[in-house]
Design a protein around this motif. Sequence first.
Motif, mmCIF file in Angstrom:
data_model
loop_
_atom_site.group_PDB
_atom_site.id
_atom_site.type_symbol
_atom_site.label_atom_id
_atom_site.label_comp_id
_atom_site.label_asym_id
_atom_site.label_seq_id
_atom_site.Cartn_x
_atom_site.Cartn_y
_atom_site.Cartn_z
ATOM 1 N N UNK A 111 4.406 4.433 7.426
ATOM 2 C CA UNK A 111 3.723 5.727 7.288
ATOM 3 C C UNK A 111 4.726 6.844 7.578
ATOM 4 N N UNK A 112 5.632 7.046 6.637
ATOM 5 C CA UNK A 112 6.707 8.012 6.801
ATOM 6 C C UNK A 112 7.858 7.418 7.593
ATOM 7 N N UNK A 113 9.024 8.030 7.465
ATOM 8 C CA UNK A 113 10.184 7.501 8.179
ATOM 9 C C UNK A 113 10.064 7.691 9.691
ATOM 10 N N UNK A 243 14.341 4.840 5.069
ATOM 11 C CA UNK A 243 14.309 5.779 3.958
ATOM 12 C C UNK A 243 12.955 6.439 3.860
ATOM 13 N N UNK A 244 12.864 7.429 2.980
ATOM 14 C CA UNK A 244 11.650 8.227 2.905
ATOM 15 C C UNK A 244 11.413 8.714 1.481
ATOM 16 N N UNK A 254 3.087 10.585 3.126
ATOM 17 C CA UNK A 254 3.512 9.871 4.330
ATOM 18 C C UNK A 254 3.953 8.432 4.022
ATOM 19 N N UNK A 255 4.969 8.314 3.190
ATOM 20 C CA UNK A 255 5.471 6.997 2.808
ATOM 21 C C UNK A 255 6.974 6.915 3.047
ATOM 22 N N UNK A 279 0.171 0.638 6.144
ATOM 23 C CA UNK A 279 0.247 1.983 5.585
ATOM 24 C C UNK A 279 -0.851 2.131 4.535
ATOM 25 N N UNK A 280 -1.505 3.294 4.429
ATOM 26 C CA UNK A 280 -2.608 3.448 3.470
ATOM 27 C C UNK A 280 -2.249 2.936 2.075
ATOM 28 N N UNK A 281 -3.021 1.968 1.607
ATOM 29 C CA UNK A 281 -2.730 1.339 0.326
ATOM 30 C C UNK A 281 -3.011 2.280 -0.838
ATOM 31 N N UNK A 282 -3.907 3.238 -0.643
ATOM 32 C CA UNK A 282 -4.207 4.180 -1.721
ATOM 33 C C UNK A 282 -2.969 4.993 -2.090
#
Length: 404
Positions: A111-113, A243-244, A254-255, A279-282
């Motif tokens: 969920x984000x770096x 990485x981000x 937020x990945x 992490x949110x799959x959507x």
Amino acid sequence: MGIYGKTSDNVSMPYQFAARTRKTPRSFIREILKVTERPEIISFAGGLPDPALIAVKEIAEAARLVFESEGAAALQYATTEGYAPLREFVAGRYRRRLGLDASPDEILITSGSQQSLDLIGKVFIDAGEAVAIERPGYLGAIQAFSLYEPTFCPVPLGEDGPDTGALADLLQEKKIRLFYGVPNSQNPSGITWSEKKRREVAALLREAGAVFVEDDAYGELRFSGDPMTPVKKHLPEGTIMTGSFSKIAAPGMRLGWIYAEKEVIDLLTVAKQATDLHTPILTQRILARYLADNDIDAPIRRICETYRRRCDLMGGLIDDLFPEEVTHTRPDGGMFIWATLPAGISSLDLFERGLAENVAVLPGIPFYTDGGGTDTLRLNFSNATDERIEEGIRRLARVLRTYA
């Protein structure tokens, strides 16, 4: 009788907090951003990408297609490691762009770096553990790691990367568990490590048996030339890369990800399960669809061209308008310029005076784990138009003249 703690305002509350929460610093940036939200303020204090460069229409179309064709799956629980096509994309880009032999099994979607740093702290840092970090260092890492109560060991940062002599001495004096650094367009300084420094750091850490945490959040934002060789290329079995997608796609999704050996990913996966399951799959599916249907290199080129122009503009204005005693870095990528003020000028005082002129900067103090930074500033050029950069630097120049 209940157990009572004291808040920072000395108000009694029926809670007793863990001691480590008292040692974790607040996010200096988040606190300052509260002050700079007024539209009349030109802010160079944050670290935001330019929202005008986010592919809103294309991401919206990807979201529509995801809901249309895989809506139920996109709204269900998912695996902790992350959406398989997204992990394959990250691994494939490492193979094609950097020549790293990455596989999807070595990728964990986070969920984000920032969560990547938190998970690394959970898995690697015991209380009192010696952790090396650049000086100045990224304050997000300082905050994330601080929760696990390490002993920070700063390594001075020069124009071409860390002082490897100081790092060698540190590795001999202490049992360093890991060294955290940002080799490409470092946050906050904008400095990019030379190839020589990358090889030297890898050799030193290999000999000492220490792990390198290679934060590559800005690696894609190189203004010209081929990508720099990652430290992981020189230290494949002792480097954890993060990485981000925030800088090249959209920060609101937020990945981020961690790239490491499978046994390390397995431990980090367990830590993530205990944190948020996955992490949110959507957002993962939407991003994966966007990446499958669009050439990500095209928007990255636009981002780099825009940021290069703004960086050159800001640097040139500083040269022309600030006192000649003010020095600054000349980044070849990323989002930040680092400035050093003349002796006797406090960056915190300059921040306060700047607000009175409706311009905000970020004092360098929170980027130091051992004190220092009182005469330094981080200036963000990515989230301001050319016109606002010119006007904001002119305002700062007026403020600096008041010290004369």
